[in-house]
Design a protein around this motif. Structure first.
Motif, PDB file in Angstrom:
ATOM      1  N   ASP A  33       0.827  -1.207   0.000  1.00 29.10           N
ATOM      2  CA  ASP A  33       0.000   0.000   0.000  1.00 29.10           C
ATOM      3  C   ASP A  33       0.863   1.259   0.000  1.00 29.10           C
ATOM      4  O   ASP A  33       0.526   2.254  -0.643  1.00 29.10           O
ATOM      5  N   SER A  34       2.006   1.195   0.722  1.00 25.30           N
ATOM      6  CA  SER A  34       2.865   2.384   0.804  1.00 25.30           C
ATOM      7  C   SER A  34       3.570   2.685  -0.515  1.00 25.30           C
ATOM      8  O   SER A  34       3.966   3.824  -0.752  1.00 25.30           O
ATOM      9  N   LEU A  35       3.718   1.687  -1.367  1.00 22.34           N
ATOM     10  CA  LEU A  35       4.359   1.933  -2.660  1.00 22.34           C
ATOM     11  C   LEU A  35       3.498   2.829  -3.544  1.00 22.34           C
ATOM     12  O   LEU A  35       4.012   3.659  -4.304  1.00 22.34           O
ATOM     13  N   SER A  36       2.168   2.655  -3.457  1.00 20.45           N
ATOM     14  CA  SER A  36       1.266   3.473  -4.267  1.00 20.45           C
ATOM     15  C   SER A  36       0.813   4.730  -3.535  1.00 20.45           C
ATOM     16  O   SER A  36       0.319   5.667  -4.154  1.00 20.45           O
ATOM     17  N   ASN A  37       0.969   4.733  -2.219  1.00 21.74           N
ATOM     18  CA  ASN A  37       0.578   5.903  -1.421  1.00 21.74           C
ATOM     19  C   ASN A  37       1.722   6.227  -0.465  1.00 21.74           C
ATOM     20  O   ASN A  37       1.749   5.743   0.669  1.00 21.74           O
ATOM     21  N   PRO A  38       2.715   7.035  -0.907  1.00 19.82           N
ATOM     22  CA  PRO A  38       3.912   7.272  -0.086  1.00 19.82           C
ATOM     23  C   PRO A  38       3.604   7.876   1.277  1.00 19.82           C
ATOM     24  O   PRO A  38       4.357   7.670   2.234  1.00 19.82           O
ATOM     25  N   GLN A  39       2.495   8.612   1.396  1.00 24.57           N
ATOM     26  CA  GLN A  39       2.166   9.228   2.679  1.00 24.57           C
ATOM     27  C   GLN A  39       1.562   8.221   3.661  1.00 24.57           C
ATOM     28  O   GLN A  39       1.505   8.476   4.852  1.00 24.57           O
ATOM     29  N   GLY A  40       1.121   7.091   3.110  1.00 31.06           N
ATOM     30  CA  GLY A  40       0.566   6.041   3.961  1.00 31.06           C
ATOM     31  C   GLY A  40      -0.892   6.257   4.273  1.00 31.06           C
ATOM     32  O   GLY A  40      -1.390   7.381   4.346  1.00 31.06           O
ATOM     33  N   THR A  41      -1.623   5.176   4.420  1.00 29.16           N
ATOM     34  CA  THR A  41      -3.017   5.241   4.864  1.00 29.16           C
ATOM     35  C   THR A  41      -3.047   5.061   6.366  1.00 29.16           C
ATOM     36  O   THR A  41      -2.210   4.375   6.948  1.00 29.16           O
ATOM     37  N   SER A  90       0.875  13.673  15.469  1.00 26.69           N
ATOM     38  CA  SER A  90       2.073  14.363  14.984  1.00 26.69           C
ATOM     39  C   SER A  90       2.384  13.918  13.561  1.00 26.69           C
ATOM     40  O   SER A  90       1.867  12.909  13.076  1.00 26.69           O
ATOM     41  N   GLU A  91       3.266  14.671  12.902  1.00 29.96           N
ATOM     42  CA  GLU A  91       3.691  14.357  11.546  1.00 29.96           C
ATOM     43  C   GLU A  91       5.028  13.624  11.524  1.00 29.96           C
ATOM     44  O   GLU A  91       5.546  13.302  10.458  1.00 29.96           O
ATOM     45  N   LEU A 106       9.242   9.161  13.438  1.00 24.92           N
ATOM     46  CA  LEU A 106      10.075   8.482  14.433  1.00 24.92           C
ATOM     47  C   LEU A 106       9.356   7.301  15.098  1.00 24.92           C
ATOM     48  O   LEU A 106       9.986   6.289  15.401  1.00 24.92           O
ATOM     49  N   PRO A 107       8.029   7.393  15.329  1.00 19.30           N
ATOM     50  CA  PRO A 107       7.327   6.240  15.918  1.00 19.30           C
ATOM     51  C   PRO A 107       7.400   4.969  15.085  1.00 19.30           C
ATOM     52  O   PRO A 107       7.080   3.885  15.594  1.00 19.30           O
ATOM     53  N   GLU A 108       7.810   5.062  13.807  1.00 17.87           N
ATOM     54  CA  GLU A 108       7.929   3.859  12.996  1.00 17.87           C
ATOM     55  C   GLU A 108       8.941   2.876  13.581  1.00 17.87           C
ATOM     56  O   GLU A 108       8.895   1.677  13.301  1.00 17.87           O
ATOM     57  N   LEU A 109       9.878   3.398  14.404  1.00 13.01           N
ATOM     58  CA  LEU A 109      10.849   2.514  15.062  1.00 13.01           C
ATOM     59  C   LEU A 109      10.167   1.521  15.996  1.00 13.01           C
ATOM     60  O   LEU A 109      10.690   0.432  16.254  1.00 13.01           O
ATOM     61  N   LEU A 110       8.995   1.903  16.510  1.00 12.51           N
ATOM     62  CA  LEU A 110       8.309   1.040  17.472  1.00 12.51           C
ATOM     63  C   LEU A 110       7.734  -0.214  16.825  1.00 12.51           C
ATOM     64  O   LEU A 110       7.504  -1.217  17.515  1.00 12.51           O
ATOM     65  N   LEU A 111       7.473  -0.180  15.524  1.00 14.68           N
ATOM     66  CA  LEU A 111       6.829  -1.322  14.880  1.00 14.68           C
ATOM     67  C   LEU A 111       7.716  -2.560  14.856  1.00 14.68           C
ATOM     68  O   LEU A 111       7.221  -3.692  14.931  1.00 14.68           O
ATOM     69  N   GLY A 112       9.016  -2.378  14.741  1.00 17.03           N
ATOM     70  CA  GLY A 112       9.906  -3.538  14.665  1.00 17.03           C
ATOM     71  C   GLY A 112      10.428  -4.018  15.999  1.00 17.03           C
ATOM     72  O   GLY A 112      10.964  -5.138  16.089  1.00 17.03           O
ATOM     73  N   LEU A 113      10.264  -3.191  17.057  1.00 17.02           N
ATOM     74  CA  LEU A 113      10.840  -3.564  18.352  1.00 17.02           C
ATOM     75  C   LEU A 113      10.269  -4.857  18.933  1.00 17.02           C
ATOM     76  O   LEU A 113      11.013  -5.646  19.527  1.00 17.02           O
TER      77      LEU A 113
END
Length: 492
Positions: free
Chosen positions: A83-91, A215-216, A219-226
């Protein structure tokens, strides 16, 4: 072990890579971030597969369920990556991944409910699995309704976020209940790993979702892999037994085991109540399922506990019999005879009833063993015991026991001395009539001698003196030539 350590160290460059991606902030930042998370997840899947292969056989279904849950999360993150490949901002929340996140939660719940060892809970585990399937299905159906009827994006996102928070919290609590009630160290190793991962998978994505709503920052993306990094670290400690010294008390174990099915039924009821206004028929079906499954599970466990109680009672009776029975002859042993003697002695003192006791000995039994061997001696003891028992059973209140070695004892209640002696003579003749060959006996066959004591002819201060009197009379019978009976108090 080196391979485990090598794979575990691979998480470090992946975390650094994800941090670099966030700092660099390329156009397809989410795509790069999800790609790193997928790489972390792939390493964790590999470690989980290796752990499953080296675990004991009865724990492999547990590790398999965790492995499948990780694969389901991999599918969800794969869809997010696509999904992120077609929507770089993310859903904010993509619909398709929710199916796999629900499937992952379902598999983790089944893993927490599954009992790999005790057959007692096998059917109960099946009921729990069906209940978990109903919870996951209704959860997914509720999300489907909300996302299809979405009118306000922020409100929908908040609702979905809270729904996933509730599901994550449910799985974490359920896994914790199973951890605190687990006695086996090999199972505790798994449930510790499962509990830590379940809490991280509930808390960190919840924090991530709240950050991206307010927020925009990426940085919280780091939490997904922890969660996968910590899980991989735990899986890499292959020989580590977590909480090694922990032993659940009976109260904690019973509480956790009894509250777990209640938590599952309550979760399904809450989801069903949420459907009452939208789909009353479905809500009613789910409420009935929650109640009946809880009742069925309790009925299964209660029935099996009652069966165990019956088995324990039978075992207790068997042990009680084994304590007071002689293994070779099946007669009462010395312990059993003493219990009987004390009871009869107390009754005789209260009622004045006559009581007679006789010490019986096989004549020249040592010579029999020396001549024919100890196996033949055991056969002789069994034959004599059965003969004495058969003859004694024809008279009421006459009990024969094996006192030890080649000695037997007979207790006769309610008989005068003459009648007691007559009963002993019948016992003696019964043994002699078997005609068991004994070349070193005075009769060339196995015979017995007996000494008799009776409360009708003498006053004894206690049962021990009473028994000693019969034993003394037996020695007199031996001196008188064996194969005879002597009564205590008689001269000669």
């Amino acid at each position: 072990m080196k391979m485990y350590a090598g794979i575990s160290r691979a998480y470090v460059p992946l975390l650094l890579a994800q941090l670099g991606v966030i700092a660099w902030a390329p156009l397809h930042l989410l795509s790069w971030s999800y790609a790193v998370v997928l790489a972390m997840l792939a390493l964790t899947v590999l470690l989980c597969w290796r752990r499953r292969c080296v675990s004991v056989a009865h724990n492999r279904p547990l590790w398999s369920l965790l492995l499948l849950a990780l694969v389901a999360q991999g599918c969800a993150f794969g869809l997010l990556f696509t999904d992120s490949l077609s929507n770089p901002q993310g859903t904010l929340v993509a619909f398709d991944p929710t199916l796999y996140f629900c499937l992952s939660s379902l598999l983790l719940t089944i893993a927490a409910a599954y009992n790999p060892v005790a057959t007692l809970y096998r059917w109960a585990s099946i009921v729990d699995a069906l209940l978990a399937c109903a919870i996951a299905t209704l959860f997914y159906y509720t999300l489907h309704q909300v996302l299809n009827a979405a009118t306000q994006e922020s409100a929908t996102a908040t609702f979905v976020m809270r729904m996933f928070d509730a599901m994550g919290l449910f799985v974490a609590v359920f896994a914790t209940l199973r951890l605190v009630s687990t006695k086996r160290s090999d199972e505790r190793r798994f449930f510790f790993v499962l509990t830590v991962f379940a809490w991280l998978d509930a808390v960190l994505p919840g924090i991530h979702n709240r950050f991206i709503l307010s927020s925009e920052s990426y940085l919280p993306e780091l939490l997904l892999g922890l969660p996968f990094v910590v899980l991989g670290f735990l899986l890499g400690r292959r020989r580590k037994v977590w909480l090694r010294s922990y032993r659940p008390s009976r109260r904690i174990r019973h509480f956790a085991e009894s509250i777990s099915p209640f938590v599952m039924s309550l979760a399904l009821c809450c989801l069903a109540f949420a459907q009452l206004g939208k789909n009353p028929f479905l809500a009613t079906i789910m409420l009935i399922l929650a109640i009946t499954s809880y009742a069925a599970r309790n009925a299964i466990v209660l029935g099996q506990h009652l069966a165990f109680e019956d088995d324990l009672r039978k075992l207790k009776r068997g042990l009680q019999q084994a304590i007071v029975r002689d293994d070779l002859s099946s007669l009462l042993n010395r312990r059993g005879f003493y219990r009987l003697l004390r009871r009869e002695w107390a009754g005789a003192l209260e009622t004045g009833r006559a009581l007679s006791v006789a010490m019986i000995d096989i004549d020249s039994f040592k010579a029999f063993n020396d001549t024919y061997g100890h196996l033949a001696g055991d056969d002789c003891l069994v034959a004599v015991a059965h003969a004495l028992q058969r003859e004694a059973s024809q008279q009421p209140d006459v009990v024969v026991a094996r006192y030890g070695g080649e000695e037997f004892v007979a207790l006769m209640g309610g008989y005068d001395p003459a009648t007691s002696e007559d009963i002993l003579q019948r016992l003696r003749r019964r043994v002699e009539a078997m005609q068991i060959r004994h070349a070193r006996s005075i009769k060339d066959v196995v015979t017995i001698s007996a000494g008799l004591a009776s409360t009708a002819t003498a006053r004894y201060p206690d049962s021990d003196k009473f028994l000693n009197a019969a034993d003394g009379a037996l020695y007199v019978a031996k001196r008188n030539g064996r194969n005879c009976i002597h009564r205590a108090g008689d001269t000669g």
